[in-house]
Design a protein around this motif. Structure first.
Motif, mmCIF file in Angstrom:
data_model
loop_
_atom_site.group_PDB
_atom_site.id
_atom_site.type_symbol
_atom_site.label_atom_id
_atom_site.label_comp_id
_atom_site.label_asym_id
_atom_site.label_seq_id
_atom_site.Cartn_x
_atom_site.Cartn_y
_atom_site.Cartn_z
ATOM 1 N N THR A 3 -45.868 21.057 -21.034
ATOM 2 C CA THR A 3 -46.495 20.647 -20.120
ATOM 3 C C THR A 3 -47.389 19.696 -19.177
ATOM 4 O OG1 THR A 3 -47.735 22.747 -20.345
ATOM 5 C CG2 THR A 3 -45.495 23.322 -19.801
ATOM 6 N N LEU A 4 -47.691 20.060 -17.904
ATOM 7 C CA LEU A 4 -49.161 19.160 -17.515
ATOM 8 C C LEU A 4 -50.110 19.915 -16.662
ATOM 9 C CD1 LEU A 4 -47.612 16.927 -15.563
ATOM 10 C CD2 LEU A 4 -48.743 16.121 -17.705
ATOM 11 N N VAL A 5 -51.156 20.226 -17.518
ATOM 12 C CA VAL A 5 -52.403 21.336 -16.607
ATOM 13 C C VAL A 5 -52.922 20.819 -15.640
ATOM 14 C CG1 VAL A 5 -54.456 22.886 -17.439
ATOM 15 C CG2 VAL A 5 -52.396 22.227 -18.864
ATOM 16 N N ILE A 6 -52.552 21.139 -14.237
ATOM 17 C CA ILE A 6 -53.801 20.532 -12.948
ATOM 18 C C ILE A 6 -54.614 21.694 -13.215
ATOM 19 C CG2 ILE A 6 -53.058 19.561 -10.866
ATOM 20 C CD1 ILE A 6 -50.837 19.013 -12.815
ATOM 21 N N ARG A 7 -55.804 20.829 -12.954
ATOM 22 C CA ARG A 7 -57.140 21.282 -12.780
ATOM 23 C C ARG A 7 -57.784 21.204 -11.106
ATOM 24 N NH1 ARG A 7 -60.725 21.189 -17.782
ATOM 25 N NH2 ARG A 7 -60.690 18.842 -17.183
ATOM 26 N N TYR A 8 -57.624 21.675 -10.377
ATOM 27 C CA TYR A 8 -58.481 21.766 -9.059
ATOM 28 C C TYR A 8 -59.923 21.659 -9.286
ATOM 29 C CZ TYR A 8 -53.148 22.350 -8.310
ATOM 30 O OH TYR A 8 -51.582 22.102 -8.270
ATOM 31 N N PHE A 9 -60.352 20.897 -8.137
ATOM 32 C CA PHE A 9 -62.180 21.613 -7.741
ATOM 33 C C PHE A 9 -61.903 20.663 -6.629
ATOM 34 C CE2 PHE A 9 -61.210 19.948 -12.392
ATOM 35 C CZ PHE A 9 -62.586 19.990 -12.917
ATOM 36 N N ALA A 10 -63.099 22.019 -5.644
ATOM 37 C CA ALA A 10 -63.527 21.745 -4.170
ATOM 38 C C ALA A 10 -62.705 22.147 -3.492
ATOM 39 C CB ALA A 10 -64.661 20.340 -4.427
ATOM 40 N N ALA A 11 -62.219 21.086 -2.698
ATOM 41 C CA ALA A 11 -61.562 21.633 -1.933
ATOM 42 C C ALA A 11 -59.875 21.533 -1.816
ATOM 43 C CB ALA A 11 -61.691 20.176 -0.343
ATOM 44 N N ALA A 12 -59.955 20.683 -3.555
ATOM 45 C CA ALA A 12 -58.715 20.788 -4.078
ATOM 46 C C ALA A 12 -57.850 22.438 -3.835
ATOM 47 C CB ALA A 12 -57.969 19.814 -4.801
ATOM 48 N N ARG A 13 -58.736 23.034 -4.642
ATOM 49 C CA ARG A 13 -58.775 24.383 -5.145
ATOM 50 C C ARG A 13 -59.014 25.164 -3.860
ATOM 51 N NH1 ARG A 13 -63.316 26.611 -9.539
ATOM 52 N NH2 ARG A 13 -61.832 25.066 -11.005
ATOM 53 N N ALA A 14 -59.476 24.866 -2.500
ATOM 54 C CA ALA A 14 -59.913 25.974 -1.984
ATOM 55 C C ALA A 14 -57.799 25.695 -1.061
ATOM 56 C CB ALA A 14 -60.718 25.613 -0.866
ATOM 57 N N THR A 16 -55.296 25.350 -3.038
ATOM 58 C CA THR A 16 -55.001 25.622 -3.602
ATOM 59 C C THR A 16 -54.759 27.206 -3.973
ATOM 60 O OG1 THR A 16 -55.413 25.394 -5.514
ATOM 61 C CG2 THR A 16 -54.324 24.130 -4.481
ATOM 62 N N GLY A 17 -56.080 27.597 -3.349
ATOM 63 C CA GLY A 17 -56.358 28.841 -4.122
ATOM 64 C C GLY A 17 -56.521 29.431 -5.200
ATOM 65 N N VAL A 18 -55.987 28.628 -6.625
ATOM 66 C CA VAL A 18 -56.334 28.863 -8.123
ATOM 67 C C VAL A 18 -57.378 27.554 -8.563
ATOM 68 C CG1 VAL A 18 -54.051 30.109 -7.803
ATOM 69 C CG2 VAL A 18 -53.982 27.274 -8.590
ATOM 70 N N PRO A 19 -57.798 27.765 -9.909
ATOM 71 C CA PRO A 19 -58.539 26.732 -10.459
ATOM 72 C C PRO A 19 -57.353 25.666 -11.436
ATOM 73 C CG PRO A 19 -59.080 28.590 -11.282
ATOM 74 C CD PRO A 19 -57.795 29.107 -10.664
ATOM 75 N N GLU A 20 -56.622 25.905 -11.397
ATOM 76 C CA GLU A 20 -55.461 25.573 -12.223
ATOM 77 C C GLU A 20 -54.009 25.699 -11.836
ATOM 78 O OE1 GLU A 20 -55.547 26.690 -16.920
ATOM 79 O OE2 GLU A 20 -57.335 25.137 -15.721
ATOM 80 N N GLU A 21 -53.414 25.427 -12.469
ATOM 81 C CA GLU A 21 -51.631 25.610 -12.701
ATOM 82 C C GLU A 21 -51.215 24.706 -13.892
ATOM 83 O OE1 GLU A 21 -48.888 24.926 -9.371
ATOM 84 O OE2 GLU A 21 -50.481 24.020 -8.379
ATOM 85 N N THR A 22 -49.885 25.129 -14.192
ATOM 86 C CA THR A 22 -49.314 24.337 -15.065
ATOM 87 C C THR A 22 -47.734 24.538 -14.688
ATOM 88 O OG1 THR A 22 -50.143 25.759 -17.346
ATOM 89 C CG2 THR A 22 -48.327 24.126 -17.983
ATOM 90 N N VAL A 23 -47.468 22.815 -14.527
ATOM 91 C CA VAL A 23 -46.053 22.285 -14.243
ATOM 92 C C VAL A 23 -45.438 21.531 -15.867
ATOM 93 C CG1 VAL A 23 -47.046 21.518 -12.167
ATOM 94 C CG2 VAL A 23 -46.962 20.239 -13.441
ATOM 95 N N PRO A 24 -44.250 22.146 -15.430
ATOM 96 C CA PRO A 24 -43.770 21.016 -16.616
ATOM 97 C C PRO A 24 -43.685 20.229 -16.747
ATOM 98 C CG PRO A 24 -42.217 22.583 -15.129
ATOM 99 C CD PRO A 24 -42.874 23.160 -14.597
ATOM 100 N N GLY A 25 -43.578 19.204 -17.972
ATOM 101 C CA GLY A 25 -44.172 17.906 -18.086
ATOM 102 C C GLY A 25 -43.124 16.733 -17.863
ATOM 103 N N GLY A 26 -42.177 17.384 -17.370
ATOM 104 C CA GLY A 26 -41.140 15.737 -17.858
ATOM 105 C C GLY A 26 -41.904 14.305 -17.147
#
Length: 83
Positions: A3-14, A16-26
């Motif tokens: 998988t890929l872990v995506i971590r959001y900061f500042a405006a990106a976090r705002a 998405t409404g989440v600090p991070e998410e996991t997506v399939p890592g193809g």
């Protein structure tokens, strides 16, 4: 499957409404990943992603077409104000 872990900061976090998410890592590039994320979270995040910088496993990632490593952590860093 990795998988890929995506971590959001500042405006990106705002956006998405989440600090991070996991997506399939193809196999995919940063351009492909950001397109998927913008589709998932909407135009507000899409705008942020167009201006953002990215770290992949802590290293600045400049080639948006290069394949991302399996199992990577991707940090989304919007422009920051202040100083």
């Amino acid at each position: 499957m990795p998988t890929l872990v995506i971590r959001y900061f500042a405006a990106a976090r705002a956006a998405t409404g989440v600090p991070e998410e996991t997506v399939p890592g193809g196999v995919r590039s940063l351009d492909q990943l950001t397109g998927e994320l913008a589709q998932r979270h909407g135009a507000r995040l899409g705008t942020v992603l167009e201006m953002a910088s990215f770290l992949v496993d802590g290293v600045a990632w400049h080639d948006r077409r290069a394949p991302l490593p399996a199992g990577a952590t991707v940090d989304v860093l919007p422009p920051f104000a202040g100083g």
